[in-house]
Motif scaffolding. Structure first.
Motif, short mmCIF file in Angstrom:
data_model
loop_
_atom_site.label_atom_id
_atom_site.label_comp_id
_atom_site.label_asym_id
_atom_site.label_seq_id
_atom_site.Cartn_x
_atom_site.Cartn_y
_atom_site.Cartn_z
N ALA A 166 0.83 -1.20 0.00
CA ALA A 166 0.00 0.00 0.00
C ALA A 166 0.86 1.26 0.00
O ALA A 166 0.53 2.25 -0.66
N LEU A 167 1.98 1.24 0.72
CA LEU A 167 2.88 2.41 0.73
C LEU A 167 3.47 2.66 -0.65
O LEU A 167 3.54 3.82 -1.10
N VAL A 168 3.89 1.59 -1.32
CA VAL A 168 4.44 1.76 -2.67
C VAL A 168 3.40 2.33 -3.61
O VAL A 168 3.66 3.27 -4.38
N TYR A 169 2.21 1.77 -3.54
CA TYR A 169 1.15 2.24 -4.43
C TYR A 169 0.72 3.67 -4.08
O TYR A 169 0.41 4.48 -4.95
N GLY A 170 0.69 3.97 -2.76
CA GLY A 170 0.37 5.32 -2.34
C GLY A 170 1.39 6.33 -2.83
O GLY A 170 1.04 7.45 -3.21
N ALA A 171 2.67 5.93 -2.85
CA ALA A 171 3.70 6.82 -3.38
C ALA A 171 3.50 7.06 -4.87
O ALA A 171 3.63 8.19 -5.37
N VAL A 209 -3.73 8.76 1.78
CA VAL A 209 -3.10 8.85 3.09
C VAL A 209 -4.03 8.30 4.17
O VAL A 209 -3.60 7.60 5.08
N ARG A 210 -5.33 8.65 4.07
CA ARG A 210 -6.29 8.14 5.05
C ARG A 210 -6.31 6.62 5.06
O ARG A 210 -6.25 5.98 6.11
N THR A 211 -6.33 5.99 3.89
CA THR A 211 -6.34 4.53 3.82
C THR A 211 -5.02 3.96 4.31
O THR A 211 -5.00 2.93 5.00
N LEU A 212 -3.90 4.61 3.97
CA LEU A 212 -2.60 4.14 4.45
C LEU A 212 -2.53 4.17 5.97
O LEU A 212 -2.00 3.23 6.59
N LEU A 213 -3.06 5.22 6.57
CA LEU A 213 -3.04 5.29 8.03
C LEU A 213 -3.89 4.17 8.64
O LEU A 213 -3.50 3.56 9.65
N MET A 214 -5.05 3.91 8.05
CA MET A 214 -5.89 2.83 8.56
C MET A 214 -5.19 1.48 8.41
O MET A 214 -5.22 0.65 9.32
N ILE A 215 -4.57 1.25 7.26
CA ILE A 215 -3.85 -0.01 7.05
C ILE A 215 -2.69 -0.12 8.03
O ILE A 215 -2.42 -1.20 8.58
N ALA A 216 -2.00 1.01 8.27
CA ALA A 216 -0.87 0.98 9.21
C ALA A 216 -1.35 0.63 10.62
O ALA A 216 -0.69 -0.15 11.33
N VAL A 217 -2.49 1.18 11.04
CA VAL A 217 -3.02 0.88 12.37
C VAL A 217 -3.33 -0.61 12.48
O VAL A 217 -2.95 -1.28 13.45
N VAL A 218 -4.03 -1.14 11.47
CA VAL A 218 -4.39 -2.56 11.51
C VAL A 218 -3.15 -3.45 11.43
O VAL A 218 -3.04 -4.47 12.14
#
Length: 770
Positions: free
Chosen positions: A291-296, A305-314
């Motif tokens: 997800a980080l690579v795709y977000g970049a 960023v919102r989805t990345l933060l949620m994925i990071a929390v999980v």
């Protein structure tokens, strides 16, 4: 215990959001030192009085938002340096947008020099390089000579607030590149994500034969929307799928699932890995990394960023063997976002992302498993999103789509489960086996073509474009509560009553002039002109602003949205004073939005669409308000184009309005003579306050009660000229300027004198507005 902790996190997140949000309504920010004391005082209070922790969190959010807001405002170019030429070294940020006449791009400042002295200016500047500039590549470094000014936008009913957007995006100045032999590239970094994005976008364009299909695929794959024109965005808005065009949070979630599958495949090929690293933890880490690579590659947009933060929390919870619910993860993501950047609340994407996901979690969680539950969530989810985001869509954009639920029902699964995975596989093939990327991307392009064909047809359905007057905050709040009540879980009584809370939003009260009265709005269209005149049952638009070579059309961006925001759904007449671009450029867009309006112009032979000639002597009456054309006296072409301007006199029972276009001193005496004795009129200053107009004799003969100038902020013509303002001052005539006041509303009631009812820049003061 976990549930209590989750509820506490949600409460803290909402309190922090409330504190940050209060700041965005302030006209002036408090001093930073007071906010430092306030923030420092909240920590011991939380420890001493735990029951007040939510209040303390709210106060901390307030202090934090004030601190960041004041820093962002102080980072802007100092006012006394506006209009100067700076020697700048910086790096091209994001992806430059190449047009026929210019290249638009953002530059991240590294060093700024003025007259040999360094200037402490840092951040992003939004620039245009006119003519045929050299190729600008993402992440390239340049030494340039720039003419800069502070961010400043047009303030109109229903218009976009570009000054708010500049603050949210960290834009500290705007300007253009000056012609200078010293403009030259500098050494660039060896690796940059945006350069990779640009290369991937170029590869897609090279391998997909249909240019429009390639443009769509670039948007879906790397968030590159440079190839999409206004018609594409109009189709997206009509279907309510704008969130799918640039990479959405759901796409990032698909990428995370792709990472989980890769991890499963790796563990299936090498089971011994489970002895060193448990598979659930590895899957969570793979999901986050993918997800980080795709977000970049997506450029880290707000939904991403919102989805990345949620994925990071999980992912972190899974690695630490803790359970985190969806609402808990969303609250933690919002807290992280607000702590990192409280100015994110100024973006529509913040609210659409978090509110949309919150409604989905509230209304669809716990519906069971299996394909039936999946289909239910897929279908019901579109209805929930359409209804719950309807108020926000009207608040931010002034329009909504009634076919959005059906469009998303088709588009969301097809884009997310077919086009995006195919495009991602194409990216993988480009790295592993480049020849195989071409057929994969062509397949994805074909699917995008079929999807867009369907959306174009659905955009023509009734209800695809639905406009309402400007939304009031209380109506927005009631509608959001109504959506919440409407989608409460089964068993909650009288859920259908939630529909009633939508009524103030959908049927707002509209104020119309009385018979014999009228209202006038001089819209803020920069260096140009557009005036709206409304009687009780009729509307006239006099001029429509400019249309620039870049494609930016003020008729489409300002005039039409302003009409919708004012509750005007029918236009009776469009009158274009003359064919100069700053008056006539937006006429095509306005006529397209209101095709049944009668059209008149002073130079019909130069207009881009068929129009009738306006001639002195033409007259009509609407609702006991009389309209008379005073100029031109002939439709024959003339060397003095400005003097062929349609001059319109509007006479109500209690006041008069004179709209002279761009006439010069040559015809001013004849126009003044045609104005019959009566109440002193409100005068639109001829030719934006040019020296060629507003002679002392004309001012004395007309003797206006008030003069209004329509001009651009710091325009290159110097309008209104100081000598012209001096003439009005000597005659005792007050002058208002749209460049300073924004849109100006004047009421002409039946029993009172005409008066200024509102100026938009002062009507809704915010700390980020100049």
């Amino acid at each position: 215990m976990a549930r209590v902790a989750g509820q506490g996190t949600i409460g803290i997140g909402l309190a922090l959001l409330a504190g940050v949000l209060v700041v965005q309504w302030l006209p002036v920010l408090p001093p930073r030192w007071s906010m430092l004391l306030l923030a420092a005082g909240t920590l011991p209070c939380c420890w001493r009085w735990p029951r007040l922790r939510w209040v303390m969190v709210l106060l901390f959010g307030f202090a934090w938002a004030v601190w960041r807001g004041s820093l962002a405002m102080e980072a802007r170019l100092p006012r006394h340096l506006e209009g100067r030429d700076f020697s700048v070294t910086g790096q091209v940020a994001d992806l430059p947008q190449v047009r026929a006449h210019a290249t638009a791009f953002q530059l991240r400042l590294e060093r700024v020099v003025l007259d040999g002295h360094p200037v402490p200016l840092h951040g992003l500047v939004r620039l245009a390089w006119y003519g045929q500039p050299p190729a600008l590549h993402p992440c390239s470094r340049w030494h340039l000579t720039l003419r800069l000014k502070r961010p400043r936008g047009m303030i109109d009913p229903g218009g976009a607030d570009s000054e708010r957007s500049a603050l949210e995006r960290g834009i500290v100045a705007v300007g253009y590149v000056r012609d200078d032999p010293a403009n030259a590239p500098r050494a660039s970094p060896a690796f940059c994500v945006n350069r990779l994005r640009g290369w991937l976008a170029d590869e897609i364009m090279r391998r997909v034969p249909n240019a429009h299909d390639a443009d769509l695929l670039r948007a879906f794959t790397v968030g590159d929307t440079r190839g999409l024109d206004e018609n594409d965005w109009e189709v997206a808005r009509a279907n309510g799928v704008s969130h799918l065009i640039a990479i959405s949070g759901f796409h990032v979630g698909v990428a995370a699932v792709f990472g989980v599958w890769l991890a499963r495949l790796l563990y299936a090929l090498c089971p011994m890995l489970a002895l060193r690293w448990p598979r659930p933890s590895a899957q969570a880490a793979a999901a986050l990394a993918t997800a980080l690579v795709y977000g970049a590659l997506a450029g880290f947009g707000l939904p991403t960023v919102r989805t990345l933060l949620m994925i990071a929390v999980v992912a972190l919870a899974r690695c630490s063997r803790r359970h985190v619910g969806g609402a808990h993860a969303l609250a933690l993501a919002m807290i992280a976002m607000l702590l990192f950047d409280p100015l994110a609340v100024l973006s529509a994407g913040f609210w659409l992302s978090f509110v949309g996901v919150a409604f989905l979690l509230l209304c669809l969680v716990g519906r069971g498993r299996g394909w039936r539950a999946f289909l239910h969530e897929l279908t019901a989810g579109q209805l929930v999103m359409t209804v719950s985001l309807l108020p926000l869509g009207l608040w931010f954009f002034g329009q909504a789509s009634l076919v959005g639920a059906l469009s998303n029902l088709v588009a969301v699964p097809f884009v997310s489960f077919a086009i995006v995975p195919c495009a991602l596989f194409g990216l993988l093939m480009l790295l592993l086996c480049p020849p195989l990327a071409t057929p994969v991307w062509r397949l994805a392009g074909w699917m995008a073509h079929a999807q867009w064909w369907l959306l174009e047809h659905m955009a023509t359905w009734p209800g695809a474009h639905w406009y309402l007057p400007a939304v009031q905050p209380w109506a927005l709040l009631l509608a959001m509560l109504g959506a919440l009540w409407l989608f409460m879980p089964r068993g909650v009584p009288l859920r259908w009553l939630g529909i009633l809370l939508f009524l103030p939003l959908l049927w707002p009260p509209l104020s119309r002039p009385a018979t014999g009265a009228f209202r006038m709005w001089v819209l803020d269209v920069g260096q140009g002109l557009s005036v709206v005149v409304r009687t009780r049952h009729h509307v006239l638009v006099y001029d429509a602003g400019a249309r620039y070579p870049s494609g930016f059309d003020l008729g489409q961006a300002v005039v039409t949205p302003s009409l919708h925001a004012l509750g005007i759904d029918r236009l009776d007449m469009l009158m274009i004073s003359h064919a100069d671009n700053d008056h006539a450029g937006g006429a095509v867009a306005v006529a397209g939005a209101f095709p049944h309006a009668r059209r008149y112009a002073g130079e019909v032979e130069k207009m881009a669409l068929p129009m009738r000639s306006c001639l002195a002597g033409q007259a009509w009456t609407w609702d006991k308000v009389r309209f008379r054309v005073l100029n031109p006296v002939s439709a024959a072409p003339s060397r003095r184009d400005n003097d062929r301007s349609c001059v319109l006199l509007v006479e109500g029972l209690g006041g008069r309005l004179l709209l002279p276009g761009d006439i010069s001193k040559r015809v001013e005496p004849a126009v003044a003579a045609a104005v019959e004795p009566g109440p002193a009129p409100i005068l639109l200053v001829p030719h934006h306050g040019s020296l060629t107009s507003s002679s002392a004799g004309f001012i004395a003969a007309v003797h206006p009660r008030l003069a209004i100038v329509s001009a651009g902020w710091r325009n290159r013509f110097g309008h209104p000229r100081p000598q012209v303002l001096q003439r009005y001052a000597e005659a005792g005539v007050p002058v208002l300027n749209t460049a300073v006041r924004g849109a100006i509303e004047v009421d002409f009631p039946v029993t009172e004198l005409a008066h200024v009812a509102a100026t938009w820049r002062q009507r809704q003061p915010r700390y980020w507005r100049e």
